[in-house]
Design a protein around this motif. Structure first.
Motif, short mmCIF file in Angstrom:
data_model
loop_
_atom_site.label_atom_id
_atom_site.label_comp_id
_atom_site.label_asym_id
_atom_site.label_seq_id
_atom_site.Cartn_x
_atom_site.Cartn_y
_atom_site.Cartn_z
N GLY A 100 0.80 -1.23 0.00
CA GLY A 100 0.00 0.00 0.00
C GLY A 100 0.82 1.26 0.00
O GLY A 100 0.26 2.36 -0.07
N ILE A 101 2.15 1.17 0.08
CA ILE A 101 3.02 2.35 0.04
C ILE A 101 3.33 2.68 -1.42
O ILE A 101 3.82 1.81 -2.15
N PRO A 102 3.06 3.91 -1.87
CA PRO A 102 3.30 4.27 -3.28
C PRO A 102 4.77 4.15 -3.67
O PRO A 102 5.66 4.47 -2.89
N ASN A 103 5.01 3.67 -4.89
CA ASN A 103 6.36 3.58 -5.48
C ASN A 103 7.34 2.79 -4.60
O ASN A 103 8.54 3.08 -4.59
N ILE A 104 6.82 1.82 -3.89
CA ILE A 104 7.66 1.08 -2.94
C ILE A 104 8.69 0.20 -3.65
O ILE A 104 9.72 -0.15 -3.05
N LYS A 105 8.47 -0.12 -4.93
CA LYS A 105 9.43 -0.98 -5.64
C LYS A 105 10.79 -0.32 -5.78
O LYS A 105 11.81 -1.00 -5.85
N TYR A 106 10.82 1.01 -5.81
CA TYR A 106 12.11 1.71 -5.83
C TYR A 106 12.87 1.49 -4.53
O TYR A 106 14.10 1.42 -4.52
N TYR A 107 12.12 1.37 -3.46
CA TYR A 107 12.73 1.11 -2.16
C TYR A 107 13.32 -0.29 -2.12
O TYR A 107 14.36 -0.51 -1.50
N THR B 59 13.24 7.62 15.74
CA THR B 59 12.04 6.93 15.27
C THR B 59 11.07 6.67 16.40
O THR B 59 9.86 6.91 16.28
N PHE B 60 11.57 6.18 17.55
CA PHE B 60 10.69 5.90 18.68
C PHE B 60 10.15 7.18 19.30
O PHE B 60 9.01 7.22 19.77
N THR B 61 10.95 8.23 19.30
CA THR B 61 10.50 9.51 19.87
C THR B 61 9.40 10.14 19.04
O THR B 61 8.45 10.72 19.56
N MET B 62 9.53 10.03 17.72
CA MET B 62 8.58 10.68 16.81
C MET B 62 7.51 9.72 16.30
O MET B 62 6.76 10.08 15.39
N ILE C 86 4.32 10.55 13.20
CA ILE C 86 4.56 10.26 11.80
C ILE C 86 3.59 9.20 11.31
O ILE C 86 3.01 8.44 12.10
N HIS C 87 3.40 9.15 10.00
CA HIS C 87 2.49 8.19 9.38
C HIS C 87 3.00 6.77 9.62
O HIS C 87 4.21 6.53 9.61
N PRO C 88 2.09 5.80 9.82
CA PRO C 88 2.52 4.41 10.04
C PRO C 88 3.45 3.88 8.94
O PRO C 88 4.39 3.14 9.22
N ASN C 89 3.17 4.25 7.68
CA ASN C 89 4.03 3.80 6.58
C ASN C 89 5.44 4.36 6.71
O ASN C 89 6.43 3.66 6.49
N ALA C 90 5.52 5.64 7.10
CA ALA C 90 6.83 6.27 7.28
C ALA C 90 7.57 5.63 8.45
O ALA C 90 8.79 5.45 8.41
N ARG C 91 6.83 5.26 9.48
CA ARG C 91 7.45 4.62 10.64
C ARG C 91 8.03 3.26 10.25
O ARG C 91 9.15 2.91 10.67
N ILE C 92 7.30 2.50 9.45
CA ILE C 92 7.78 1.19 9.02
C ILE C 92 9.05 1.33 8.19
O ILE C 92 10.03 0.59 8.38
#
Length: 327
Positions: free
Chosen positions: A27-34, A265-268, A272-278
């Motif tokens: 569900g994360i856009p353009n994740i294949k680049y990642y 990451t744990f502080t913020m 932040i959005h769940p996808n960004a956290r992952i």
């Protein structure tokens, strides 16, 4: 079964799912680049850590207590990224997100063991630097090969036992609701929260686990460098201070790369959005193993000299072979 249900604390039927579903990156856009980026990071990590291990193994001058710990760190980094990245790519790139129950727990065990051992290995290196700077005249006596090997072995036994307990506690849980793990791997916290029986013990042990593999190592390292800084402030010569601190720059860089992203990451995490956290959590897992060998090659004079020496010998050997063939 009735006895077991009463042990679970609720009158429910024990359910061990056939599989878990890893949903982290879907569900994360353009994740294949990642995924391409993950593959690149993995290749650099494998090459870099293999080179560091080979250089330390082949150069007799580098077989010191400090480089025993560096060798172990390179091994842990190689093992950790090899356990995590190929499986993550298989899950999300080829849609193999259904992981059998036992395979998921095994995946969890290797990932947590390696990630935890990275932190504990940094503690071993911090202790080595502490003794080298505070007790330079007694370093050879206090920091022996046997002591460092015993320390590294003890850390391995300790963390393997600790993670095995965490995995064992998961097997007492019943999963009668969702089996979807909202993470990029079989995450301990995400799994036990899916249980439909009491997971209080798992939650408490998770807190202890985080304290042992994150906060305790970080506090020890901060205290050791505070002591080192205090000791260096007593040294009259600025040149001696700089020289002593240079021996710590590689380790300080490793500590910063490992702990700062995790803390941020744990502080913020709540902002932040769940996808960004992952994605952030995945980067904190795979990035240090890639950067660690690069840092040691660039910032450690002994490894640079040994690497240049090895490359020079190999080049000369190839030239001699060619000359023999031509003759």
């Amino acid at each position: 079964m009735d006895l077991f249900n009463s042990a679970l604390g609720r009158n429910i039927t024990f359910v061990r799912p056939a599989y878990f579903i890893i949903s982290g990156f879907f569900g994360i856009p353009n994740i294949k680049y990642y995924y391409v980026f993950l593959f690149f990071v993995y290749i650099v990590s494998v090459v870099g850590n293999t080179v560091v291990m080979a250089v330390i193994f082949l150069d007799y001058n580098l077989r010191t207590p400090k480089y025993i710990a560096v060798f172990n760190l390179a091994f842990v980094d190689l093992l950790g990224n090899s356990a995590l990245v190929p499986k993550v790519l298989d899950i999300f790139l080829f849609d193999h997100n259904y992981i059998p129950y036992n395979d998921c727990l095994t995946f969890l065990f290797f990932c947590y063991t390696c990630l935890s051992m990275q932190a504990l290995n940094l503690v071993a290196l911090a202790y080595d630097r502490l003794i080298a700077i505070i007790f330079p005249l007694h370093y050879q006596v206090k920091m022996t090969h046997r002591f460092m090997l015993s320390l590294i072995t003890s850390l391995w036994v300790f963390i393997i036992t600790f993670v095995l307990i965490a995995v064992g506690l998961l097997t007492r849980l019943s999963f009668c609701k969702s089996v979807v793990v909202n993470s990029y791997f079989c995450d301990h916290g995400q799994i036990y929260r899916l249980a439909c029986n009491d997971y209080t013990l798992n939650s408490h042990f998770s807190t202890v686990l985080i304290f042992v593999i994150l906060w305790l190592p970080m506090v020890f390292i901060l205290l050791s460098y505070s002591y080192i800084g205090y000791a260096l402030s007593k040294v009259a010569s600025v040149k001696e201070r700089v020289k002593a601190f240079k021996t710590c720059t590689a380790h300080v860089s490793l500590v910063a790369i490992y702990f700062i992203p995790i803390l941020v990451t744990f502080t913020m995490s709540s902002n932040i959005h769940p996808n960004a956290r992952i994605i952030n959590l995945s980067l904190t897992s795979i990035f240090p193993p890639m950067l660690n060998p690069i840092i040691y090659v660039l910032q450690t004079q002994e490894i640079k000299v040994s690497l240049k020496k090895t490359l020079r010998i190999r080049t000369q050997s190839k030239i001699m072979v060619k000359n023999v063939i031509i003759k």
